[in-house]
Design an enzyme around this catalytic site. Structure first.
Site, short mmCIF file in Angstrom:
data_model
loop_
_atom_site.label_atom_id
_atom_site.label_comp_id
_atom_site.label_asym_id
_atom_site.label_seq_id
_atom_site.Cartn_x
_atom_site.Cartn_y
_atom_site.Cartn_z
CG HIS A 35 -0.17 -0.12 2.51
ND1 HIS A 35 0.54 0.92 3.07
CD2 HIS A 35 -0.01 -1.17 3.35
CE1 HIS A 35 1.11 0.52 4.19
NE2 HIS A 35 0.79 -0.74 4.39
CG ASP A 330 5.42 -3.58 5.52
OD1 ASP A 330 4.56 -4.44 5.81
OD2 ASP A 330 5.72 -2.65 6.30
#
Length: 462
Positions: A35, A330
């Site tokens: 994101h 991540d």
């Protein structure tokens, strides 16, 4: 999903065109991305000047809704404010005097919306305009598969990437489908909430990282940070906040251009802290097959099966989508790369992206067609004994499967740079190890498949 973040991704000044051998034809594409920039997941470092309220969510003011009796979906605008309770009971909200556009914890900021849109525009420039792999206009939503985790920032990032790739003027009316899973079924990130054994592994490797890096952090890092931590030293695990939380807040502020104490921008401090936290979160992937299985094995097999299914559909002339987009995190990016021995052990920046490209070597098609008659004769001679029909059928299936995959190759690019997977070193297409035979990729991820996932996830008694 984690509490660690890093600076923003950098897109290349010029989008690469055909950067693979001309004998290869791009057939299928999967894009997995983190994101965009977000607010911190928790309030920290107020003494260092990082504000409690981030007025950086001004674009979170609309949603789509279908009104009863209307045929089309409408955009409903609204003014959103964040309210806070006035006492510890959490029952009585404040009066309506808060500013507009304040982010809630972990929310995609306006900067995050821009960078994820930019990623979509980058993908459009590369795969639509440069490579002409994807159509200029999307007329059939079945041509793209999209999925995101249940985290709102991942879902919104996916929406922005898709809008950059296919703006409203370049797609048909109606709404595309985005798939999500319940958390109990989610594999688009290492699912600690659903796997107690994975939690144990993370804890074990966090303690190992603390033993390695706490002595390093006891020096200059602690001297710099103690003034913002009530005088306590910095530790990987045992400080409050722990190191990953500190670095998450700092880098969230850097990513969204929030000003704070310049001492916290010291490059050596940030590099030392990142090294320690990356070891805490992902050091286990270097040495533990179980960590790879529980952290990324299921997702890697999903990605592989989609490529294998495409190959079968291509052979049979059956329809199959050519593009898959995944809104992730991540830890998703890092777990995939680390499990494939392709990770640089730097924390993935906001809007980091993996492009998993599937190629077919079309130069061998004519040769295989010329030899097809001989192959059929050989197969008949090899498998003419009726007494071994069952075993021979399995051999034939395996032989056909290997032959079906022999002309297919996988390449992974990480933030626009091709990477070399560990299993593909010395095995790449005509000496190019970034282009890996699909058969090798498939075998690699099959070895990481958590066949009995729920059994493997049971905690080990200590």
């Amino acid at each position: 999903m984690s509490q660690m973040s890093s600076a923003s991704v950098k897109f290349p000044d010029s989008v690469p065109g055909v950067d693979y051998p001309k004998q290869l034809q791009l057939k299928y594409l999967q894009v997995i991305f983190r994101h965009g920039e977000r607010a911190p997941v928790k309030e920290r470092l107020g003494s260092a000047g990082i504000p409690k309220d981030w007025k950086l969510c001004n674009n979170a003011r609309r949603f789509f809704a279908q009104i009863k009796g209307e045929k089309e979906w409408s955009v409903l605008g609204f003014e959103r404010k964040v309210e806070s309770p006035v006492d510890t009971s959490l029952a009585a909200p404040t009066s309506d005097n808060s500013p507009s556009g304040v982010c809630i914890h972990g929310e995609l900021t306006d900067f995050g919306r821009v960078t994820t849109r930019t990623l979509g525009e980058y993908l459009r420039e590369r795969y639509v305009k440069q490579l002409k792999f994807l159509p200029d206009e999307l007329n059939n939503y079945a041509d793209v598969y999209m999925r995101a985790t249940p985290m709102v920032r991942a879902l919104e990032s996916l929406e922005h990437v898709f809008s950059g790739l296919y703006p409203e003027s370049k797609r048909k009316m109606g709404l595309p489908v985005i798939f999500t899973r319940n958390w109990s079924d989610e594999n688009l990130l290492p699912n600690e909430n659903n796997c107690p054994r994975l939690v144990q592994l993370y804890e074990e490797f966090a303690e190992r990282a603390a033993k390695l890096y706490d002595p390093l952090l006891a020096g200059r890092a602690s001297e710099m940070m103690s003034q913002f931590m009530n005088g306590q030293p910095v530790r990987v695990v045992s400080s409050h906040p722990r190191l990953s939380g500190l670095l998450d807040t700092i880098n969230a502020a850097i990513g969204s251009h929030v000003d704070f104490n310049p001492n916290l921008r010291d490059e050596q401090w940030l590099r030392d802290a990142e090294t320690a936290v990356v070891e805490e979160w992902f050091g286990g992937y270097k040495v533990s097959k179980l960590m790879r299985q529980l952290g990324a094995g299921s997702l890697l097999n999903d990605l592989s099966m989609r490529m294998e299914n495409f190959v079968v559909a291509e052979k049979n002339g059956s329809p199959y989508h050519r593009l898959a987009l995944y809104g992730a995190h991540d830890v998703t990016i890092a777990a995939i790369l680390a499990s494939l021995d392709a990770f640089d052990y730097r924390w993935p920046p906001f809007t980091s992206h993996l492009e998993m490209e599937l190629f077919e070597d079309t130069s061998s098609k004519s040769d295989s067609q010329n030899q097809s008659g001989d192959n059929k004769t050989t197969d008949l001679k090899l498998f003419s004994d009726e007494s071994t029909d069952a075993s021979n059928s399995a051999i034939v299936a395996a032989s056909n499967s290997a032959r079906d995959m022999s002309d297919w190759y996988v390449r992974i690019t990480y933030n626009s740079t091709p990477v070399v997977m560990g299993a593909c070193r010395g095995q790449g297409y005509k000496g190019n190890d970034t282009i890996c035979p699909l058969s090798i990729f498939k075998d690699t991820v099959r070895a990481l498949k958590p066949v009995e996932y729920h059994t493997m996830c049971k905690p080990v008694k200590k």
